[in-house]
Design an enzyme around this catalytic site. Structure first.
Site, PDB file in Angstrom:
ATOM      1  N   TYR A  33      47.427  40.102  51.212  1.00 51.51           N
ATOM      2  CA  TYR A  33      46.330  41.012  51.527  1.00 51.51           C
ATOM      3  C   TYR A  33      44.999  40.281  51.542  1.00 51.51           C
ATOM      4  O   TYR A  33      44.904  39.110  51.163  1.00 51.51           O
ATOM      5  CB  TYR A  33      46.286  42.169  50.512  1.00 51.51           C
ATOM      6  CG  TYR A  33      45.738  41.798  49.155  1.00 51.51           C
ATOM      7  CD1 TYR A  33      46.475  41.051  48.249  1.00 51.51           C
ATOM      8  CD2 TYR A  33      44.451  42.193  48.771  1.00 51.51           C
ATOM      9  CE1 TYR A  33      45.962  40.719  47.003  1.00 51.51           C
ATOM     10  CE2 TYR A  33      43.939  41.864  47.525  1.00 51.51           C
ATOM     11  CZ  TYR A  33      44.708  41.119  46.645  1.00 51.51           C
ATOM     12  OH  TYR A  33      44.203  40.780  45.435  1.00 51.51           O
ATOM     13  N   LYS A 147      47.230  34.927  48.227  1.00 55.17           N
ATOM     14  CA  LYS A 147      46.677  36.255  47.882  1.00 55.17           C
ATOM     15  C   LYS A 147      47.781  37.285  48.105  1.00 55.17           C
ATOM     16  O   LYS A 147      47.820  37.983  49.131  1.00 55.17           O
ATOM     17  CB  LYS A 147      45.410  36.545  48.699  1.00 55.17           C
ATOM     18  CG  LYS A 147      44.509  37.604  48.044  1.00 55.17           C
ATOM     19  CD  LYS A 147      43.123  37.584  48.650  1.00 55.17           C
ATOM     20  CE  LYS A 147      42.283  38.781  48.267  1.00 55.17           C
ATOM     21  NZ  LYS A 147      41.901  38.897  46.866  1.00 55.17           N
ATOM     22  N   GLU A 179      40.413  31.500  36.280  1.00 53.23           N
ATOM     23  CA  GLU A 179      39.498  32.363  37.053  1.00 53.23           C
ATOM     24  C   GLU A 179      39.477  33.733  36.407  1.00 53.23           C
ATOM     25  O   GLU A 179      40.061  33.932  35.343  1.00 53.23           O
ATOM     26  CB  GLU A 179      39.948  32.432  38.515  1.00 53.23           C
ATOM     27  CG  GLU A 179      41.338  33.010  38.700  1.00 53.23           C
ATOM     28  CD  GLU A 179      41.803  33.025  40.158  1.00 53.23           C
ATOM     29  OE1 GLU A 179      40.956  33.170  41.056  1.00 53.23           O
ATOM     30  OE2 GLU A 179      43.016  32.920  40.371  1.00 53.23           O
ATOM     31  N   LEU A 203      42.897  31.423  43.035  1.00 56.82           N
ATOM     32  CA  LEU A 203      42.658  31.848  44.414  1.00 56.82           C
ATOM     33  C   LEU A 203      41.384  31.157  44.885  1.00 56.82           C
ATOM     34  O   LEU A 203      40.359  31.197  44.188  1.00 56.82           O
ATOM     35  CB  LEU A 203      42.465  33.362  44.478  1.00 56.82           C
ATOM     36  CG  LEU A 203      42.243  33.865  45.904  1.00 56.82           C
ATOM     37  CD1 LEU A 203      43.556  33.865  46.675  1.00 56.82           C
ATOM     38  CD2 LEU A 203      41.639  35.255  45.909  1.00 56.82           C
TER      39      LEU A 203
END
Ligand code: PLP
Length: 279
Positions: A33, A147, A179, A203
């Site tokens: 996505y 993702k 993250e 990511l």
């Protein structure tokens, strides 16, 4: 038309949008996505998001059904149909409908879904004061660069955020900061901006890339390396980057005050730099 949906090439009102219960996205989280926002009605960094969608799909051997030109047309049409002052666009490609079996058919027909909803930017007062964060163990799989819609670890982390009434969960893997659950994390140490390197552990955020470029342009050295949890607490400044959070100061982590407890100067400069880029 409020809350627009798009399913396999057709625009429909969101309430009428349907996919099969045998969709592999539903049964296996077998899909990818993107989330894009608009500024002044225009999608921000659409090309970079579509490039990442391609990379994510390729990494999962998922057939990308649309070219970037097709996607751009659909996204622009969705924004126009929804007609919100600002929109948040969600794109999702799953491996499609098939009888449940972990292995997939080579000729699977992907399911493509897009939604366009109204986007409400963060209140400016939140940017002015900064936010609280917590740390939590990074229990995600080994390909966080994809993702993927498999977001269980992020779901659990965000539930802790809600429980503890903080803004974000900072994920820590073997003592190193990777993250946030929905953002990238940067720290400032003696004038240098430091953030985790690209690779399987994070990511590669679109905003992360823009902010690193901005920092270098503004003359702040930027390093891509992991910082430890101890370095995080001792940093002069900590901030989050992301499509929805932009550049957002973190002023307390696990109750410990960061710097002087206010958004730092470099964070403020980068936040202003991003604002001038999008404006
Ligand atoms: N890291 C994670 C885990 C995310 O979910 C996101 C955004 O959703 C980001 C980083 C920030 O990425 P971007 O700047 O492309 O929005």
């Amino acid at each position: 038309m409020p809350n627009v949906a798009f399913v396999n090439g057709v625009f429909v009102p969101l309430a009428e949008a349907r996919v099969s219960i045998e969709d592999r996205g539903f049964q296996f989280g077998d899909g990818v996505y993107e989330v894009i926002r608009t500024y002044k009605g225009r999608p921000f960094s659409l090309d970079a998001h579509l490039a990442r969608l391609d990379r994510s799909a390729t990494a999962l051997d998922l057939t990308q059904p649309y070219s970037r030109v097709d996607w751009t047309r659909h996204v622009l049409e969705g924004i126009e149909r929804a007609a919100y002052p600002e929109s948040k666009i969600y794109l999702q490609i799953t491996r499609g409908v098939a009888p449940r079996d972990h292995a997939y058919a080579d000729d699977a027909m992907p399911t493509v879904v897009m939604t366009v909803r109204e986007f409400h930017p963060l209140d400016r007062s939140v940017q002015a004061t900064g936010v609280d964060a917590m740390t939590t163990e990074d229990i995600r799989w080994g390909r966080c660069d994809i993702k993927s819609v498999n977001l269980l670890a992020n779901v659990l982390a965000r539930q802790k955020v809600k429980r503890d009434r903080v803004f974000e969960a900072i994920l820590v893997n073997a003592g190193l900061v990777t993250e946030g659950a929905i953002s990238n994390v940067m720290v400032v140490q003696r004038g240098t901006v430091v953030t985790a390197p690209e690779g399987a552990r994070i990511l590669s955020g679109v905003t992360r890339g823009i902010v690193l470029d901005l920092a270098r342009h503004m003359g702040f050295p930027a390093q891509e390396r992991f910082v430890s949890q101890a370095e995080l607490y001792e940093a002069d400044e900590v901030f989050l980057t992301g499509t929805t959070v932009e550049v957002l100061a973190v002023v307390r982590i696990d109750g410990k005050v960061i710097g002087d407890g206010r958004p730092g100067l470099i964070t403020q400069r980068l936040a202003a730099g991003l604002t001038s880029l999008v404006g």
